[in-house]
Write a protein that holds these residues in place. Sequence first.
Motif, mmCIF file in Angstrom:
data_model
loop_
_atom_site.group_PDB
_atom_site.id
_atom_site.type_symbol
_atom_site.label_atom_id
_atom_site.label_comp_id
_atom_site.label_asym_id
_atom_site.label_seq_id
_atom_site.Cartn_x
_atom_site.Cartn_y
_atom_site.Cartn_z
ATOM 1 N N ALA A 151 18.740 3.136 4.178
ATOM 2 C CA ALA A 151 17.284 3.241 4.009
ATOM 3 C C ALA A 151 16.628 4.002 5.155
ATOM 4 C CB ALA A 151 16.683 1.832 3.934
ATOM 5 N N HIS A 152 15.379 4.384 4.911
ATOM 6 C CA HIS A 152 14.490 4.834 5.981
ATOM 7 C C HIS A 152 13.928 3.542 6.580
ATOM 8 C CE1 HIS A 152 14.383 9.029 4.695
ATOM 9 N NE2 HIS A 152 14.162 8.619 3.459
ATOM 10 N N GLN A 169 -0.615 6.382 6.371
ATOM 11 C CA GLN A 169 -0.648 7.819 6.730
ATOM 12 C C GLN A 169 0.226 8.119 7.944
ATOM 13 O OE1 GLN A 169 -1.921 10.162 4.753
ATOM 14 N NE2 GLN A 169 -2.463 8.488 3.382
ATOM 15 N N LEU A 170 0.421 7.146 8.824
ATOM 16 C CA LEU A 170 1.315 7.335 9.978
ATOM 17 C C LEU A 170 2.792 7.339 9.535
ATOM 18 C CD1 LEU A 170 -0.347 4.946 12.605
ATOM 19 C CD2 LEU A 170 -0.363 7.458 12.627
ATOM 20 N N ILE A 171 3.089 6.624 8.467
ATOM 21 C CA ILE A 171 4.474 6.519 7.965
ATOM 22 C C ILE A 171 4.881 7.760 7.160
ATOM 23 C CG2 ILE A 171 5.974 5.240 6.359
ATOM 24 C CD1 ILE A 171 4.444 2.685 7.221
ATOM 25 N N LEU A 172 3.982 8.251 6.334
ATOM 26 C CA LEU A 172 4.307 9.321 5.370
ATOM 27 C C LEU A 172 5.005 10.553 5.968
ATOM 28 C CD1 LEU A 172 1.191 9.150 3.033
ATOM 29 C CD2 LEU A 172 3.522 8.341 2.554
ATOM 30 N N PRO A 173 4.590 11.080 7.116
ATOM 31 C CA PRO A 173 5.263 12.282 7.633
ATOM 32 C C PRO A 173 6.755 12.072 7.960
ATOM 33 C CG PRO A 173 3.204 11.892 8.826
ATOM 34 C CD PRO A 173 3.443 10.693 7.943
ATOM 35 N N HIS A 174 7.177 10.809 8.090
ATOM 36 C CA HIS A 174 8.573 10.518 8.451
ATOM 37 C C HIS A 174 9.495 10.399 7.240
ATOM 38 C CE1 HIS A 174 7.387 9.931 12.585
ATOM 39 N NE2 HIS A 174 6.415 9.126 12.178
ATOM 40 N N LEU A 175 8.928 10.523 6.041
ATOM 41 C CA LEU A 175 9.749 10.353 4.827
ATOM 42 C C LEU A 175 10.285 11.686 4.332
ATOM 43 C CD1 LEU A 175 7.564 7.728 2.959
ATOM 44 C CD2 LEU A 175 9.628 7.351 4.293
ATOM 45 N N ALA A 186 0.836 -1.212 0.000
ATOM 46 C CA ALA A 186 0.000 0.000 0.000
ATOM 47 C C ALA A 186 0.869 1.259 0.000
ATOM 48 C CB ALA A 186 -0.928 -0.004 1.213
ATOM 49 N N LEU A 187 1.957 1.243 0.760
ATOM 50 C CA LEU A 187 2.862 2.392 0.823
ATOM 51 C C LEU A 187 3.528 2.612 -0.539
ATOM 52 C CD1 LEU A 187 4.264 4.594 2.544
ATOM 53 C CD2 LEU A 187 5.972 2.859 3.174
ATOM 54 N N ALA A 188 4.006 1.534 -1.153
ATOM 55 C CA ALA A 188 4.648 1.641 -2.472
ATOM 56 C C ALA A 188 3.665 2.192 -3.503
ATOM 57 C CB ALA A 188 5.184 0.278 -2.912
ATOM 58 N N LYS A 189 2.440 1.713 -3.464
ATOM 59 C CA LYS A 189 1.418 2.202 -4.398
ATOM 60 C C LYS A 189 1.182 3.694 -4.181
ATOM 61 C CE LYS A 189 -3.241 1.316 -6.012
ATOM 62 N NZ LYS A 189 -4.492 0.604 -5.809
ATOM 63 N N HIS A 190 1.058 4.100 -2.928
ATOM 64 C CA HIS A 190 0.824 5.509 -2.588
ATOM 65 C C HIS A 190 1.977 6.394 -3.088
ATOM 66 C CE1 HIS A 190 -0.949 8.787 -0.202
ATOM 67 N NE2 HIS A 190 0.306 9.157 -0.037
ATOM 68 N N LEU A 191 3.215 5.889 -2.960
ATOM 69 C CA LEU A 191 4.401 6.665 -3.336
ATOM 70 C C LEU A 191 4.762 6.520 -4.814
ATOM 71 C CD1 LEU A 191 6.643 5.853 -0.235
ATOM 72 C CD2 LEU A 191 5.466 8.026 -0.713
ATOM 73 N N GLY A 192 4.113 5.585 -5.502
ATOM 74 C CA GLY A 192 4.431 5.355 -6.914
ATOM 75 C C GLY A 192 5.776 4.696 -7.106
ATOM 76 N N HIS A 225 14.808 3.560 12.526
ATOM 77 C CA HIS A 225 14.663 5.019 12.642
ATOM 78 C C HIS A 225 13.324 5.415 13.245
ATOM 79 C CE1 HIS A 225 17.589 5.045 9.048
ATOM 80 N NE2 HIS A 225 18.272 5.398 10.118
ATOM 81 N N HIS A 226 12.269 4.669 12.905
ATOM 82 C CA HIS A 226 10.911 5.029 13.342
ATOM 83 C C HIS A 226 10.167 3.779 13.797
ATOM 84 C CE1 HIS A 226 11.662 8.847 11.339
ATOM 85 N NE2 HIS A 226 12.045 8.155 10.295
ATOM 86 N N THR A 227 9.295 3.948 14.772
ATOM 87 C CA THR A 227 8.430 2.864 15.237
ATOM 88 C C THR A 227 6.985 3.274 14.992
ATOM 89 O OG1 THR A 227 10.007 2.171 16.934
ATOM 90 C CG2 THR A 227 7.707 1.503 17.243
ATOM 91 N N ILE A 228 6.238 2.396 14.350
ATOM 92 C CA ILE A 228 4.825 2.636 14.056
ATOM 93 C C ILE A 228 4.027 1.504 14.701
ATOM 94 C CG2 ILE A 228 3.077 2.874 12.238
ATOM 95 C CD1 ILE A 228 5.181 5.102 12.074
ATOM 96 N N ASN A 229 3.116 1.854 15.603
ATOM 97 C CA ASN A 229 2.303 0.824 16.242
ATOM 98 C C ASN A 229 1.219 0.376 15.271
ATOM 99 O OD1 ASN A 229 -0.030 -0.286 17.833
ATOM 100 N ND2 ASN A 229 1.536 -0.144 19.408
#
Length: 173
Positions: free
Chosen positions: A95-96, A167-173, A20-26, A148-152
């Motif tokens: 990587a991130h 949407q929780l991941i995107l602000p960290h990129l 889903a993240l890859a699709k969102h980011l293209g 680098h980041h933890t997402i629950n």
Amino acid sequence: MKCIVLIGYMCVGKTTIGRALAKHLGCTFYDLDWYIEERFRKRVPQIFAEEGEARFRDLERRMLHEVAEFENIVLACGGGTPCFFDNMDYMNSVAHTFYLQASPHTICEHLKISKGERPLLKGKTPEELDLFVREQLAERTPHYQKAHHTINVDILDSYEKVDDVVQLILPHL
């Protein structure tokens, strides 16, 4: 764009969220286990059974280094990938990295409905599964926490929630 790597215990949603993240980011999505299976024309459980965990972990490390050099990708790693060799330090350098964190209860619920074959879980009763997950999570968490980041991802109880995690991941990129 730097590679984005998702780590965490088995069945926390790394592949689902990664897609889903890859699709969102293209960009392109890779699952490290699938990549290994394609390259070696064998399923991961077959590699474990025929060649043992040590050989699998060596292949995994080499394939991680190969894939993580690709640009504009999201990569989902196997649950054990960050825990061997210098894999976590390497991933952090190229990587991130995102640790998708879930409670043992959430993981066990996801494992019960998972269709994948998991060599480490074969033949375990629900009680044995719960104990195994808790013990292994305790061992692996220090490695995961180096991300680098933890997402629950305990909220991930339906496909509708996948986009919430993205949407929780995107602000960290």
